[in-house]
Each structure stands twice: as structure tokens, then as C-alpha cells.
Design a protein around this motif. Sequence first.
Motif, mmCIF file in Angstrom:
data_model
loop_
_atom_site.group_PDB
_atom_site.id
_atom_site.type_symbol
_atom_site.label_atom_id
_atom_site.label_comp_id
_atom_site.label_asym_id
_atom_site.label_seq_id
_atom_site.Cartn_x
_atom_site.Cartn_y
_atom_site.Cartn_z
ATOM 1 N N LYS A 197 0.884 -1.416 -0.048
ATOM 2 C CA LYS A 197 -0.048 0.015 0.088
ATOM 3 C C LYS A 197 0.936 1.077 0.060
ATOM 4 N N ILE B 10 -1.410 3.304 -2.024
ATOM 5 C CA ILE B 10 -2.920 2.990 -1.953
ATOM 6 C C ILE B 10 -3.454 3.287 -0.355
ATOM 7 N N THR B 11 -4.578 3.846 -0.268
ATOM 8 C CA THR B 11 -5.086 4.315 1.193
ATOM 9 C C THR B 11 -6.174 3.523 1.391
ATOM 10 N N ASP B 12 -6.447 3.164 2.832
ATOM 11 C CA ASP B 12 -7.615 2.874 3.296
ATOM 12 C C ASP B 12 -8.930 3.681 3.433
ATOM 13 N N PRO B 13 -10.034 3.085 2.709
ATOM 14 C CA PRO B 13 -11.179 3.931 2.666
ATOM 15 C C PRO B 13 -11.673 4.633 4.100
#
Length: 136
Positions: A128, A133-136
Motif C-alpha cells: 500500500k 493505496i489508502t484505506d477507505p
Amino acid sequence: SAKQLKQLQIIQNRACRTVFGLSKRTSVDSYLMKLHWLKVQDRITFKILLMVFKSLNGSAPSYLCELFNYSHGSTRMPLLDSSKSSTAAGSRAFVRCGSSLWNELPKNIKQNDDVLIFKSLLKTHLFKKAYGITDP
């Protein structure tokens, strides 16, 4: 060295192009992501952190386990033990690099005792981070 890392990354990029049948000019970042491959530098980081984990949990060779200790008042925060005088530059470099990388990890990854869960969480974290990539 930086030159060797660059050469290894070129080899990995070529392997990715081969897998997907891509041309020499095609950017491979999105394809590396599809393969779920970490870039070379991130893979090295993964291996270093795995060795630190194994050292802290006693599953690495004893000469590695002896290199790390925990800082006072915290858990799983390895620091160079100033009471031990190591003359081997490689040992000092591993301890410093490993400790620095370990201390940057999120707490939920460091607090794990199971090597398989640790590896999974670590790879996901590095993946990530590498691909933004980020967590929602």
C-alpha cells in the motif's frame, strides 16, 4: 549500492514485461501491482523486517537474536544495545537499519507474534505504501 538496486529493478521490470507480453517502452508500475510484486527496495525492506521479527521472537539464529533489545518502557522497540561492543560493521548496519525500519512500522504489525500473520500484514503495508493505496 544504488546502481545495483537500479539494475535489479530493471531485471524485475523485464520479468514483469515478459509475464504480460509488454513492449520495452510500457511502464510496468500498474502491472507490478497486478502481480502483487513489491519493488526491489521494498522487497529488501520486507526481508530485513522479517529477520528483525524473527530475531525478536527467538526464531532467528542466536547471533542475530542477541543484536536486538527493547527500549525501556515500550514493547517491540529494538534499539542498539550500547553495552555490547560489536566490531563487525555488518552487524551494526543491520541493527541500525532494522531498528529504524521496525520503529516506523504501525503498532498493529509489530505486536503480532505469528510469523505468517506478520508477513501478510507487512507485505500489505509495504504494498500500500509503495503504490499509494489508502484505506477507505
